[in-house]
Structure formats: structure tokens, C-alpha cells
Design an enzyme around this catalytic site. Sequence first.
Site, PDB file in Angstrom:
ATOM      1  N   ASP A   6      67.366  29.973  73.182  1.00 24.99           N
ATOM      2  CA  ASP A   6      68.268  30.928  72.532  1.00 24.99           C
ATOM      3  C   ASP A   6      69.622  30.931  73.243  1.00 24.99           C
ATOM      4  O   ASP A   6      69.712  31.322  74.406  1.00 24.99           O
ATOM      5  CB  ASP A   6      67.660  32.332  72.565  1.00 24.99           C
ATOM      6  CG  ASP A   6      68.352  33.287  71.613  1.00 24.99           C
ATOM      7  OD1 ASP A   6      69.522  33.055  71.282  1.00 24.99           O
ATOM      8  OD2 ASP A   6      67.712  34.279  71.202  1.00 24.99           O
ATOM      9  N   HIS A  31      67.456  29.822  60.444  1.00 27.47           N
ATOM     10  CA  HIS A  31      68.384  30.671  61.194  1.00 27.47           C
ATOM     11  C   HIS A  31      69.647  29.917  61.596  1.00 27.47           C
ATOM     12  O   HIS A  31      70.756  30.429  61.456  1.00 27.47           O
ATOM     13  CB  HIS A  31      67.680  31.224  62.441  1.00 27.47           C
ATOM     14  CG  HIS A  31      68.559  32.106  63.260  1.00 27.47           C
ATOM     15  ND1 HIS A  31      68.957  33.352  62.837  1.00 27.47           N
ATOM     16  CD2 HIS A  31      69.143  31.904  64.479  1.00 27.47           C
ATOM     17  CE1 HIS A  31      69.738  33.908  63.754  1.00 27.47           C
ATOM     18  NE2 HIS A  31      69.875  33.044  64.759  1.00 27.47           N
TER      19      HIS A  31
END
Length: 397
Positions: A213, A305
Site C-alpha cells: 500500500d 482499485h
Amino acid sequence: MAETSPGRLNRRRLLGGGAAAVGAAGIGWGAVAMTARDDTSRTSVTEPFYGTHQSGIATSPQSQAAFVAFDLKPNVTRDDLIGILKIWTGDAARLTQGRPALADTEPELAQRPARLTITVGLGPSVFTTAALEHRRPSWLRPLPPFAIDRLESAWRDGDLLVQVCADEATTVSHAVRVLCRSVSSLVTVRWVQRGFRNAEPGRTPRNLMGQVDGTVNIAPGPDFDRLVWDNGSAQPWLAGGTSCVLRRIAMTLDTWDEIDQEGRELTVGRTVANGAPLTGTAEFDEPDFAAVDANGITIIPQSSHIARAHHTHDGERFLRRGYNYDDAPAPGRISNSGLLFAAYQRDVDAQFLPVQQRLAEFDALNVWTTPIGSAVFVIPPGVPAPGGYLGQSLFES
């Protein structure tokens, strides 16, 4: 055998236990001393406080963070606001350099700065209180509602923000307490959100879904200066400052755990193993959103995403600093976890909102993520030298 107090018992073992015991103790002390030396070198590192910009933004992210929002008490004046900012400036200048704040009741805890940074932000109401509405940036207001939001009042808005980051949780906790206590007559704490991130040096951290991330980000340099730091063109007092959007995003890990690896990778658009885009082999490979497989199916789903979060033009880029949170779950639940997502940009409307709108409309990850907190703050420029204070250009220019 006669009873012996713990103190005497420890003393006997250390001093009267014979040569073997002394030798073993000596080995132990040597190991402790060596650890202490290594630990001291790590925890004594400081980040600069004075400068054109506030620290804690371009700073390499630390492992621990606390975001604290405050509400102004009734009848707080413009002079009171200046007083708060002067107190925080003095306290931050000391604490970040490993020195106790004035009236610090635990000065020993200040001796381990561990790259401590303290960043201060202002909410929209500050400009009303100070009769400075004409100096409020046009983007400084709550974000518009999104269909995916389930915002809870406990995690929304705020008049003032203090962001405290360091590589030690104790350092963060001590700084938060000092900063809260020093202005308690003028503000009340609205919320405190604590987070953490861990990764090997030079590696991108993972969130609690297990995903790498933070791969796509802006490094300090010309792009950073252009996209993150304000140039003062609209509000001259803000030159060198920026904005902070903080979103608290809950993760439904209890059902995410039921998804197999392929499903997770298609949802995110990256491999679990190393964070590479599904069209590449390494984390920092540029994703190819037009690539198709042998059946003509897009390899990276349009609903993934990374496809929805990807900027459509250079002006939609912004700096991301994400921190995991892992709080006590409600009865019957296994987890209460998620991400504190902090975004910094020159213009919230032009940079952050278009990306957020795309994510809200059609992001496959929305099945397992829910924004439950949201706040927007302006981050004033830094304090160039001792004698100044945070926000001085707003109040005195």
C-alpha cells in the site's frame, strides 16, 4: 528458608551467587549495553522543526502516528488562537529536538525524539473565529457526501489538527499529551486517531488486508513542490503550506478473509506477492490498463482499485501517507481495523476530489472498505526561524 524481600533477593542473585552467576550476569549486562547503544542511536535521531514548510509531510514516514482534532471552546478569540499556535510552536520546537516542553511533567520521555515531527492544521471555523474569512482557501470545507460514506460523528471535522509522528509509540503518546494539556483551557479534544506502519528499509509497507500500500506516490523534488506545496498565488499567506484530507477507512476483514488470492488481486489490480500490477512483474512497473488476455478480457479490471485511483492527468496527483489502525472490536466481531488515509495537495478540489469521486462510483474494493471518518484542514507554512510561530503569516501578513 527465611523470607527475603524482592530487592534483597535480586541483590543476592546478582552479587552473591558465585562466580558462575557473576559471569552469566556479566554476559547479560554486555548484551543489554550493546542493545542500549544501538537503541539510543536510533531513537536519538531528530527531524528539523524550523524551515519553509512544516515537517511531517515531505518527511520520510515514521512508523507511528497520531492525528488529534480539537474544538475551540466558546468565546475563544483571535488572540487566543494566536496564543495556542505560539504555545504549540514552542513545545514542538523543543520536543522534536529531544528537549522537554515548558512545564513538561515527564521530561525524561522527551529524550527519545525518534524522528518526531509535529504538524499543525487549521479547520474552516478558525477563519470565522479570527474574522479572516477572506483568507480562507476556497477548498477548505468538508468534502461533499459520497454514496460509499458511512461517516460517524466521532471521526469528523475539527477546528484544529495536530499530526504527531515518530518511530516510537511512547514518543508519540508523550508529545500528544503535552500538546493537549498545554492548551486545555481553550480547546477540547474532538478525536484522536492512532496508526502504525511497518516495512523493511526501502520497501513499501502493507495494509491490514495484506496488500502492498503506497506504491504510487510523489517524491520530494520539482513535482512535489508543484503538486503539494502552495505557491501563494490565491492566498499569499499560504505560500509554503498545503492541505490535509484525512479519511478513516474501515476494512471488513472478516469477509475479506474469505476471498482467494486471485479474487484479491483482481479487486486491487496488483499481485499479493510483491505488489506488481497484474500487467507487470515488479512493484514499480507502470500498469497497462489497455492490455487484454488471449480472450480479449482486460487484464487489470476497469473496476479494480488501481484503475479507479489512477490519475487521468498530472494535475490529479497528490501525496499519500497511510497508517493502519487496529482497535478493539465490537462484541461478536473479530476485528475493528482499517486505514488512516492522509492526502496532501495544493488544491483539494482539483487534485483529491476527482479521484475520490471515481473511487466512490465504481471501485471493486468498496465491498470491503467503508469511509467512516473525514476531515479537511489547511496546513500553514513552516516557521523559518526561532521567534516566529505557526500561522504567523495568516494573522500578521
